[in-house]
Structure formats: structure tokens, C-alpha cells
Scaffold this motif. Structure first.
Motif, PDB file in Angstrom:
ATOM      1  N   UNK A 101       0.816  -1.195   0.000  1.00 46.38           N
ATOM      2  CA  UNK A 101       0.000   0.000   0.000  1.00 46.38           C
ATOM      3  C   UNK A 101       0.858   1.257   0.000  1.00 46.38           C
ATOM      4  N   UNK A 102       1.910   1.260   0.794  1.00 48.40           N
ATOM      5  CA  UNK A 102       2.806   2.414   0.862  1.00 48.40           C
ATOM      6  C   UNK A 102       3.499   2.647  -0.487  1.00 48.40           C
ATOM      7  N   UNK A 103       3.944   1.572  -1.124  1.00 45.44           N
ATOM      8  CA  UNK A 103       4.626   1.685  -2.422  1.00 45.44           C
ATOM      9  C   UNK A 103       3.665   2.190  -3.499  1.00 45.44           C
ATOM     10  N   UNK A 104       2.457   1.626  -3.537  1.00 46.38           N
ATOM     11  CA  UNK A 104       1.494   2.058  -4.548  1.00 46.38           C
ATOM     12  C   UNK A 104       1.074   3.506  -4.346  1.00 46.38           C
ATOM     13  N   UNK A 105       0.830   3.908  -3.116  1.00 50.40           N
ATOM     14  CA  UNK A 105       0.445   5.297  -2.846  1.00 50.40           C
ATOM     15  C   UNK A 105       1.573   6.263  -3.200  1.00 50.40           C
ATOM     16  N   UNK A 106       2.804   5.926  -2.806  1.00 52.19           N
ATOM     17  CA  UNK A 106       3.942   6.798  -3.105  1.00 52.19           C
ATOM     18  C   UNK A 106       4.210   6.908  -4.595  1.00 52.19           C
ATOM     19  N   UNK A 107       4.125   5.785  -5.309  1.00 52.80           N
ATOM     20  CA  UNK A 107       4.356   5.803  -6.755  1.00 52.80           C
ATOM     21  C   UNK A 107       3.259   6.585  -7.469  1.00 52.80           C
ATOM     22  N   UNK A 108       2.025   6.378  -7.064  1.00 56.55           N
ATOM     23  CA  UNK A 108       0.919   7.087  -7.699  1.00 56.55           C
ATOM     24  C   UNK A 108       0.968   8.583  -7.453  1.00 56.55           C
ATOM     25  N   UNK A 109       1.293   8.987  -6.231  1.00 52.45           N
ATOM     26  CA  UNK A 109       1.356  10.408  -5.906  1.00 52.45           C
ATOM     27  C   UNK A 109       2.459  11.110  -6.686  1.00 52.45           C
ATOM     28  N   UNK A 110       3.655  10.563  -6.648  1.00 55.85           N
ATOM     29  CA  UNK A 110       4.768  11.188  -7.376  1.00 55.85           C
ATOM     30  C   UNK A 110       4.562  11.126  -8.879  1.00 55.85           C
ATOM     31  N   UNK A 111       4.000  10.029  -9.372  1.00 57.20           N
ATOM     32  CA  UNK A 111       3.752   9.905 -10.809  1.00 57.20           C
ATOM     33  C   UNK A 111       2.778  10.951 -11.310  1.00 57.20           C
ATOM     34  N   UNK A 112       1.706  11.178 -10.551  1.00 53.92           N
ATOM     35  CA  UNK A 112       0.738  12.213 -10.955  1.00 53.92           C
ATOM     36  C   UNK A 112       1.360  13.596 -10.918  1.00 53.92           C
TER      37      UNK A 112
END
Length: 191
Positions: A101-112
Motif C-alpha cells: 500500500x505504501x509503495x502504490x500510494x507513493x508511486x501514484x502520488x509522485x507519478x501524478x
């Protein structure tokens, strides 16, 4: 219901054997050779002859291309950066579900965030470059350099004139390096 021909040895009534049956062909009355239907030209077709003289994308295609490439490249780079930050921030007591969950949230936030920033930069660049081409009625290196300078300056205009000037200079240098690289690739790399 499709017609299925029977073998002659099957028991068929006299009524079925006396009828003349044929398969239905919906194209029989068209008298068009099938090869002519699929013989498509390989060169681009233009509505007006002056469109064929132009050897570049239109302003709409340019806008879509640079914005899309900017967003896609920025989102990919941002996802990689977010992944690295998230992996560093994982605590030993986290469960597997919490780590994912932490990896997906961090990747999605920075990617956007990165994707939106780079998409806006591509949008500004494409608009300025197309405007310069329309204004000067020529497509050369000066248009690209001015568009790079203007993009950097406009992107950082809210941060003050000094930041805008520095960002404009960085934009101009990046476009200059990209143009030199493109010319070198044309000259030395043969596809």
C-alpha cells in the motif's frame, strides 16, 4: 439458419431432394472485384494540395504530441522516484499489505505530480512553438529556441523575475541540446 448440405446417403424426403438449394451470396449483384476493395494507397491523402507541401505536424497534432509525451514521461519518472522513496520509508514492523500500500500510494502520488508538471511544460512548449511558426511563417531552430526560453520563463513566472529568467535560460539550453542531438542523429545514425 445456415444451409448445411447433406450427404446423399442420408434419408431425405423427396420434397427436400427435389428442391434446388443454393447458398446465399450477398455480394453477387455488386459486380465489384474484391481486390479493388482492398487496394488502398500507401501515401497520405490530403484534402488540399498545400497540405501536402507542409512537412511537419499541425499545431493540434503538435500540442497533443508534446503534452502526451510530457505527461507519459513525467508520470513514468515520477512513479520510479515515488517507488524509491516508498521503499526507503518502509519500516521493519510493516506487514506485506502495508508495504504494498505504501509503495502504490507513493508511486501514484509522485507519478501524478511529475506527469502533470511535465505535461504542462509540453503544453506551453507546443503552444509557443506553433505560435512562432505561425508568426514567422517558417520552421527553423529559432522557433524552437524561443519556445524553450518562453516555456521556462512562463512556467516559473509566479516565482519571480529572477527564477523566470533562470528557468527560461535552462529551457533554451535544453532545447538547444535537444536540437543539436537531433541533427547529430540525423547525420550519423542511419535507420
Amino acid at each position: 439458419m445456415a444451409y448445411h448440405p447433406r450427404d446423399p446417403d442420408h434419408n431425405a424426403t423427396s420434397e427436400e431432394t427435389s428442391q434446388n438449394r443454393r447458398l446465399y451470396n450477398p455480394y453477387q449483384d455488386l459486380n465489384i472485384p474484391t481486390k479493388a476493395l482492398y487496394n488502398l494507397p500507401i501515401s497520405p491523402e490530403f484534402l488540399f494540395p498545400e497540405e501536402s507541401l507542409r512537412q511537419r505536424r499541425s499545431w493540434g497534432e503538435n500540442l497533443t504530441y508534446y503534452t502526451g509525451i510530457g505527461y507519459l514521461g513525467g508520470a513514468t519518472a515520477g512513479a520510479v522516484v515515488g517507488f524509491a522513496r516508498s521503499v526507503k520509508s518502509i519500516e521493519p514492523s510493516d506487514t506485506l499489505k502495508l508495504k504494498v500500500n505504501r509503495i502504490l500510494n507513493g508511486s501514484g502520488l509522485s507519478g501524478r505530480q511529475f506527469g502533470n508538471r511535465c505535461g504542462v511544460i509540453g503544453l506551453l512548449y507546443a503552444g509557443l512553438e506553433s505560435g512562432m511558426i505561425a508568426y514567422r511563417d517558417t520552421d527553423d531552430l529559432i522557433n524552437s529556441l524561443v519556445a524553450g526560453l518562453g516555456t521556462g520563463a512562463l512556467y516559473k513566472a509566479a516565482s519571480g523575475p529572477r527564477s523566470a529568467a533562470v528557468a527560461g535560460a535552462i529551457g533554451g539550453v535544453l532545447v538547444g541540446v535537444a536540437e543539436v542531438g537531433r541533427q547529430a542523429a540525423k547525420r550519423y545514425v542511419h535507420f
